[in-house]
Scaffold this active site. Sequence first.
Site, PDB file in Angstrom:
ATOM      1  N   PHE B 123      13.366  20.362  39.504  1.00  0.00           N
ATOM      2  CA  PHE B 123      13.439  19.177  38.653  1.00  0.00           C
ATOM      3  C   PHE B 123      14.655  18.371  39.074  1.00  0.00           C
ATOM      4  CE2 PHE B 123      11.805  17.839  34.314  1.00  0.00           C
ATOM      5  CZ  PHE B 123      10.484  18.124  34.585  1.00  0.00           C
ATOM      6  N   GLN B 236      18.570   7.212  27.280  1.00  0.00           N
ATOM      7  CA  GLN B 236      17.880   7.505  28.538  1.00  0.00           C
ATOM      8  C   GLN B 236      16.516   6.820  28.670  1.00  0.00           C
ATOM      9  OE1 GLN B 236      16.154  11.657  29.603  1.00  0.00           O
ATOM     10  NE2 GLN B 236      17.796  11.335  31.060  1.00  0.00           N
ATOM     11  N   HIS B 238      13.365   7.073  30.927  1.00  0.00           N
ATOM     12  CA  HIS B 238      12.754   7.961  31.910  1.00  0.00           C
ATOM     13  C   HIS B 238      12.140   7.084  33.002  1.00  0.00           C
ATOM     14  CE1 HIS B 238      10.182  10.991  33.707  1.00  0.00           C
ATOM     15  NE2 HIS B 238      10.707  11.919  32.935  1.00  0.00           N
ATOM     16  N   LEU B 252       4.457   9.230  28.921  1.00  0.00           N
ATOM     17  CA  LEU B 252       5.247   9.879  29.968  1.00  0.00           C
ATOM     18  C   LEU B 252       4.429  10.483  31.105  1.00  0.00           C
ATOM     19  CD1 LEU B 252       8.351  10.442  30.274  1.00  0.00           C
ATOM     20  CD2 LEU B 252       7.732  12.808  29.891  1.00  0.00           C
ATOM     21  N   GLU B 255       8.384  14.530  35.248  1.00  0.00           N
ATOM     22  CA  GLU B 255       9.167  14.636  36.465  1.00  0.00           C
ATOM     23  C   GLU B 255       8.653  15.781  37.337  1.00  0.00           C
ATOM     24  OE1 GLU B 255      13.273  13.982  35.463  1.00  0.00           O
ATOM     25  OE2 GLU B 255      13.910  15.489  36.901  1.00  0.00           O
ATOM     26  N   ARG B 311      17.825  10.991  36.377  1.00  0.00           N
ATOM     27  CA  ARG B 311      16.898   9.970  35.878  1.00  0.00           C
ATOM     28  C   ARG B 311      17.484   8.564  35.855  1.00  0.00           C
ATOM     29  NH1 ARG B 311      14.154  13.560  31.039  1.00  0.00           N
ATOM     30  NH2 ARG B 311      12.861  14.731  32.478  1.00  0.00           N
ATOM     31  N   HIS B 377      13.079   7.026  26.400  1.00  0.00           N
ATOM     32  CA  HIS B 377      12.673   8.424  26.362  1.00  0.00           C
ATOM     33  C   HIS B 377      13.549   9.324  25.503  1.00  0.00           C
ATOM     34  CE1 HIS B 377      10.730  12.018  27.747  1.00  0.00           C
ATOM     35  NE2 HIS B 377      11.822  12.489  28.309  1.00  0.00           N
ATOM     36  N   ARG B 412      20.958  12.959  30.542  1.00  0.00           N
ATOM     37  CA  ARG B 412      20.435  14.322  30.462  1.00  0.00           C
ATOM     38  C   ARG B 412      19.599  14.646  31.680  1.00  0.00           C
ATOM     39  NH1 ARG B 412      15.469  16.629  28.734  1.00  0.00           N
ATOM     40  NH2 ARG B 412      14.621  14.629  28.064  1.00  0.00           N
TER      41      ARG B 412
END
Lengths: 243, 600
Positions: B123, B236, B238, B252, B255, B311, B377, B412
Amino acid sequence: MRVWRGDAKGGAFKEFRVPTEEGMVVLDVIHKIQATQAADLAVRWNCKAGKCGSCSAEVNGRPRLMCMARMNLFPAGEPITVAPMKTFPLIRDLVTDVSFNYEVAKTIPAFKPGRAEPDGTFRMMQEDIDRGQEFHKCIECFLCQNVCHVIRDHPENKPMFGGPRFFVRLAALEMHPMDTDARAEYLRLKAGLGFCNITKCCTEVCPEHIKITDNAIIPLKERVVTEHYDPVVWLFRKLSGRR
Amino acid sequence: MALDKHEAHEFDVVVIGAGGAGLRAAIEASAQGAKTALICKSLLGKAHTVMAEGGIAAALGNIYPEDNWKVHFRDTMRGGKLLNNWRMAQLHAQEAPDRVRELEAWGALFDRTADGRILQRDFGGHRYARLAHVGDRTGLEMIRTLQQHAVHKGIDVFMECTITGLLKDGGRVCGAFGYWRESGRFVAFKTKAVVLATGGIGKAWKFSSNSWEYTGDGVTLALDAGAHLIDMECYQFHPTGMVWPPSVRGILVTEGVRGDGGTLKNALGERFMFKYIPDFFRAETADTEEEADRWYTDKKNNRRTPDLLPRDEVARAINAEVKAGRGSPHGGVFLDIASRRDAEYIKRRLPSMYHQFKELADVDITKEPMEVGPTAHYMNGGVRVDADTATTAVPGLFAAGEVAGGLHGANRLGGNSLSDLLVFGRRAGLHAAQYAKNFKGTLTVDAGQVEALARECLEPFERRGGENPYAIHQDLQECMQSLVGIIRTEGELKKALEELTSLRERCRRIKINGNRNFNPAWHLALDLRSLLTVSEAVTRAALERKESRGGHTRDDYPKADPELGKVNVVVRKAGDELTVIREPRPEMPQELKTLLAGDK
Ligand SMILES: Cc1cc2nc3c(=O)[nH]c(=O)nc-3n(C[C@H](O)[C@H](O)[C@H](O)COP(=O)(O)OP(=O)(O)OC[C@H]3O[C@@H](n4cnc5c(N)ncnc54)[C@H](O)[C@@H]3O)c2cc1C
Ligand code: SF4
Ligand code: SF4
Ligand code: FES
């Protein structure tokens, strides 16, 4: 679109006209109606992507998730009928009281793991958990519960019948490689597995494509038979015409 | 208790929110012997946690034995541009593996390695394959496991019950007040401790991966009770949400698609991420396509693909490509896994992405690229808590999960939320129960506070005005999307504050028709109050941070300012006003500094 409006006391379908955009799903249309024509139209939803199982309803008579029902599935110009799930008591408009399912969930004997490896972890092979993972895909939309005739047509059976969602749950527990509990008695006496006559209606509506009957119910039935053959239940089933 | 007018309950610990954080907190509190309530706005099991896709980050070391908490700590801090609370980052990295194994002992079935252990996937921002997962539906496995474990623990669950205010006795929290969504009837809880686990605020933006629940209620409850917020500006976005068709915009795309080999391309077919490698990550990022592709199978001799930069970096890059006219037909970019992995693999690893695109966009991701673009997100900041105990500034009030700030700093890393929920959910439950046990005084619920909250809820029915809550919500989302989005400037932020003021005015004129039985217009009217509060908090904090860092990008201050890297922006409520100040970040001990400085 014809949407059911009303509560436990009564109600009727009400017609709304909504211009659609490319890609819209039934839930989008419901939201548009809320925003512009009927602010208090009650509906449940969360993820809008088929992941949470909140938006179950009967669209043109077929139980499905409203967020995954594309408008282009339906012939243009013809009215679409959206009704709440029939098996559960109506709260308001498209929202029903699904607490029955949460009550059943409380009675299911919990996962009882065996001994872990010395390092505190479990060893399980992928092929041994494939089936369990299929069952764990359940998003608790309760569409299968909604179509199952055992409770749809006979609400009086509810106290004695867990329903397909919970057969899936029980099968997941029974087939978990680390589980050590025996649930045959529960299945037979409390979950009412015997009421199921394998009509497969539940499998047909499952949005997660879980093979509820073939992979969960039938193996459970076999288990119950081998683990506990009980002639009284057998006789009852025979007499009441159930298989 | 002066509550006889309403349904009333008494508990030791009341947990508000039944996602991963709330469930884990309730399980722990009840295991400690506290009489525990669990309250949520939706049905049990429908919280945001159920939607999480990619996985839970934990340095189990099953694939790469080199992995351990120190590497995870370092990745988390660097991903957060060092704005993180170091102690939270340390506890998180140390305890996440135990929490994941505990889920397994409670019945979770994670995907396996060849020798039967928990498989881990790559990730963004994680040095090693670290995310325990179940295909791309990890959150479902997690919430169901917790839910089924909790059912047998004697926790009282209040579903479809929305809390609108906390009750206080002097400086302490002594209860919570709310309504049943089904009947609209009020309900009051008297309790020694409250754990907030209400999640985020994503419904403030137009394009968002979040559900209707994410209206910032918990943040607002905390502010009203006297707690502090940090890092609210670092929201954040995304990088990969769906962009087409319009009705699904924002949903979404995990990822995990990039973790499993997918790559971002612009309209020219270029893998453009190679152009956007920031200096901060240059030493650890591949600079050729060949190295990036080798990295998937050989991490020792190759560096990570820039497709998996944190991100904030990827979202900004996509934004820039679209602005430069190299976007996809519907204003995103392409995410291509079809040409890189075979159909069988894609369907096995990413079943719900396959399904989602097929059903909603008529796109077969095993044959064609997806169109993706940034979507609101996750709240990186949130309520400020003590790292070890999850206590807020208000005695008796605890917070964990997305609603709490600190762990993630300015950005994050994917997978670090689910582990956050478990680690700090457990800690919040534990310390709330201990607090309740040790509390020897008496608490009195003030009937005046209760009645004021009840009156406030009923106002929209009694007004003459003609405003529609849905219209106000839509205008708020337009405002936040265009003025407080990924790229910000002082002028736009100030304009947003003005618009928020006028939206607040309009809110006072909302008129609700119909009755109190499951009336979504009324629910939204009440939720709008928190949405406006959190939107203002984000905007004010964004004005205060005159630099670009993590999720917060200022066009007028495009660089990071080392001085501002030493402070958190803190938001409080004084009277009816939100105040914003900078406060120094807690100093990190030397041995952890060494870890950060360490290799590369
Ligand atoms: C689509 C998607 C995919 C994601 N994928 C990942 C991933 O792969 N890995 C990862 O680590 N993270 C992921 N995340 C992030 C992560 O899922 C969330 O941050 C996390 O689940 C939040 O958990 P929580 O327990 O804090 O809150 P939630 O799970 O959102 O729960 C909040 C709870 O609070 C309740 N609540 C809110 N307000 C009130 C109120 N006023 N009164 C009563 N109850 C209230 C809600 O009803 C709900 O029960 C993803 C998020 C999304 C949206
Ligand atoms: S197969 Fe059994 S459980 Fe499924 S719908 Fe038919 S009777 Fe009900
Ligand atoms: S088994 Fe399928 S139909 Fe039944 S509740 Fe689960 S997901 Fe829904
Ligand atoms: S809204 Fe989640 S399944 Fe439809």
